[in-house]
Design a protein around this motif. Structure first.
Motif, PDB file in Angstrom:
ATOM      1  N   ALA A  17       0.848  -1.182   0.000  1.00  0.00           N
ATOM      2  CA  ALA A  17       0.000   0.000   0.000  1.00  0.00           C
ATOM      3  C   ALA A  17       0.889   1.239   0.000  1.00  0.00           C
ATOM      4  O   ALA A  17       1.913   1.290   0.692  1.00  0.00           O
ATOM      5  CB  ALA A  17      -0.903  -0.005   1.227  1.00  0.00           C
ATOM      6  N   GLU A  18       0.516   2.245  -0.766  1.00  0.00           N
ATOM      7  CA  GLU A  18       1.305   3.458  -0.865  1.00  0.00           C
ATOM      8  C   GLU A  18       0.655   4.597  -0.094  1.00  0.00           C
ATOM      9  O   GLU A  18      -0.568   4.718  -0.055  1.00  0.00           O
ATOM     10  CB  GLU A  18       1.480   3.863  -2.335  1.00  0.00           C
ATOM     11  CG  GLU A  18       2.235   2.828  -3.159  1.00  0.00           C
ATOM     12  CD  GLU A  18       2.450   3.276  -4.595  1.00  0.00           C
ATOM     13  OE1 GLU A  18       2.034   4.402  -4.933  1.00  0.00           O
ATOM     14  OE2 GLU A  18       3.051   2.509  -5.376  1.00  0.00           O
ATOM     15  N   GLY A  19       1.479   5.406   0.533  1.00  0.00           N
ATOM     16  CA  GLY A  19       0.993   6.581   1.234  1.00  0.00           C
ATOM     17  C   GLY A  19       0.328   6.311   2.557  1.00  0.00           C
ATOM     18  O   GLY A  19      -0.300   7.205   3.130  1.00  0.00           O
ATOM     19  N   VAL A  20       0.469   5.092   3.074  1.00  0.00           N
ATOM     20  CA  VAL A  20      -0.181   4.748   4.346  1.00  0.00           C
ATOM     21  C   VAL A  20       0.711   5.091   5.529  1.00  0.00           C
ATOM     22  O   VAL A  20       0.239   5.538   6.575  1.00  0.00           O
ATOM     23  CB  VAL A  20      -0.548   3.250   4.374  1.00  0.00           C
ATOM     24  CG1 VAL A  20      -1.144   2.863   5.727  1.00  0.00           C
ATOM     25  CG2 VAL A  20      -1.523   2.926   3.253  1.00  0.00           C
ATOM     26  N   GLY A  21       2.006   4.866   5.376  1.00  0.00           N
ATOM     27  CA  GLY A  21       2.949   5.109   6.458  1.00  0.00           C
ATOM     28  C   GLY A  21       3.979   6.159   6.088  1.00  0.00           C
ATOM     29  O   GLY A  21       3.793   6.957   5.159  1.00  0.00           O
ATOM     30  N   THR A  22       5.090   6.150   6.823  1.00  0.00           N
ATOM     31  CA  THR A  22       6.149   7.144   6.665  1.00  0.00           C
ATOM     32  C   THR A  22       7.480   6.441   6.444  1.00  0.00           C
ATOM     33  O   THR A  22       7.784   5.464   7.124  1.00  0.00           O
ATOM     34  CB  THR A  22       6.256   8.011   7.925  1.00  0.00           C
ATOM     35  OG1 THR A  22       4.978   8.578   8.227  1.00  0.00           O
ATOM     36  CG2 THR A  22       7.263   9.133   7.730  1.00  0.00           C
ATOM     37  N   TYR A  23       8.254   6.934   5.492  1.00  0.00           N
ATOM     38  CA  TYR A  23       9.586   6.385   5.295  1.00  0.00           C
ATOM     39  C   TYR A  23      10.519   7.482   4.826  1.00  0.00           C
ATOM     40  O   TYR A  23      10.097   8.535   4.343  1.00  0.00           O
ATOM     41  CB  TYR A  23       9.581   5.214   4.293  1.00  0.00           C
ATOM     42  CG  TYR A  23       9.172   5.585   2.890  1.00  0.00           C
ATOM     43  CD1 TYR A  23      10.129   6.010   1.954  1.00  0.00           C
ATOM     44  CD2 TYR A  23       7.848   5.509   2.478  1.00  0.00           C
ATOM     45  CE1 TYR A  23       9.761   6.350   0.656  1.00  0.00           C
ATOM     46  CE2 TYR A  23       7.474   5.837   1.186  1.00  0.00           C
ATOM     47  CZ  TYR A  23       8.434   6.260   0.283  1.00  0.00           C
ATOM     48  OH  TYR A  23       8.061   6.598  -0.999  1.00  0.00           O
ATOM     49  N   ALA A  24      11.799   7.229   4.984  1.00  0.00           N
ATOM     50  CA  ALA A  24      12.840   8.151   4.521  1.00  0.00           C
ATOM     51  C   ALA A  24      14.018   7.314   4.056  1.00  0.00           C
ATOM     52  O   ALA A  24      14.168   6.150   4.447  1.00  0.00           O
ATOM     53  CB  ALA A  24      13.265   9.088   5.640  1.00  0.00           C
ATOM     54  N   PHE A  25      14.857   7.912   3.232  1.00  0.00           N
ATOM     55  CA  PHE A  25      16.019   7.207   2.725  1.00  0.00           C
ATOM     56  C   PHE A  25      17.296   7.782   3.320  1.00  0.00           C
ATOM     57  O   PHE A  25      17.381   8.971   3.615  1.00  0.00           O
ATOM     58  CB  PHE A  25      16.075   7.293   1.198  1.00  0.00           C
ATOM     59  CG  PHE A  25      14.920   6.625   0.507  1.00  0.00           C
ATOM     60  CD1 PHE A  25      14.645   5.282   0.718  1.00  0.00           C
ATOM     61  CD2 PHE A  25      14.089   7.353  -0.339  1.00  0.00           C
ATOM     62  CE1 PHE A  25      13.577   4.671   0.094  1.00  0.00           C
ATOM     63  CE2 PHE A  25      13.021   6.741  -0.977  1.00  0.00           C
ATOM     64  CZ  PHE A  25      12.763   5.396  -0.753  1.00  0.00           C
TER      65      PHE A  25
END
Length: 219
Positions: free
Chosen positions: A31-39
């Protein structure tokens, strides 16, 4: 990772969904845009992440000196989870005498090192830091790739854990392997890549979306 933040001699253990000479495995649909991530790092002038080449097997060596008794299970489980989330392929290629260091790095391609370190070796483990990980990037601007990396886990912290703390120990390993493949910290406590990681012990929706992007890079 704060708070709670390869190997078998003579044998090889490959983790992933395709053999080295087979087709490139695709990361799972998430699923896209449900949580938070960073690189940890992005390409110059882009939000595309720097990551490992998905067409290459990532070799892993472990230095077992000072490792907990269950270190094989912790590493195997962590690599299997990252492989499932990214499609990247890992191969444990043996033990090593190499020790972790983040002071000097070489851009040459070599196996990833996983080791349990002391504060004298890795001063960044001071305080409530249970682990530290990162990868070395190399290549032309806009086409950078990780070529090797290091996971340093706090020996004293792992020594302090008992059998009932195994989920916590696994969460630390999984968190640091997330850094290894390219995920950075986030402020969302619902993600394992939150800096303190006290509210979640498994990858969250943002972690999985970020990992899917890292596994979906061009070869």
């Amino acid at each position: 990772m704060r708070g709670s933040s390869g190997s078998r001699a003579g044998g090889r253990v490959t983790m992933g969904r395709a053999p080295p000479d087979g087709p490139v495995p695709a990361p799972p649909a998430v699923a896209e845009g449900v949580g938070t991530y960073a690189f940890m790092q992005t390409q110059r002038g882009s939000d595309d992440p720097v990551g490992y080449d998905p067409c290459r097997v990532i070799e892993v060596e472990i230095n077992p000196d000072g490792a907990p008794a269950q270190h094989d299970a912790l590493v195997d489980t962590g690599l299997a989870r990252v492989s499932a989330a990214t499609g990247l392929r890992f191969e444990r290629v043996g033990t090593t005498g190499r020790r972790p260091s983040f002071d000097t790095v070489s851009p040459r391609r070599s196996p990833v090192l996983i080791a349990w370190a002391t504060l004298d070796e890795v001063p960044e483990l001071a305080g409530d830091i249970a682990g530290l990980a990162g990868s070395v990037s190399w290549g032309q601007p806009g086409q950078m790739r990780y070529v090797t990396g290091t996971v340093a886990l706090d020996r004293d912290y792992f020594d302090s854990l008992g059998p009932a703390d195994l989920p916590m120990a696994q969460a630390v390993v999984d968190h640091e392997l997330g850094h290894l493949v390219g995920l950075g910290h986030v402020d969302d406590p619902n993600e394992l890549m939150h800096e303190d990681s006290l509210q979640r012990w498994t990858y969250g929706p943002g972690d999985r979306e970020g990992m899917a992007r890292l596994g979906n890079l061009d070869c």
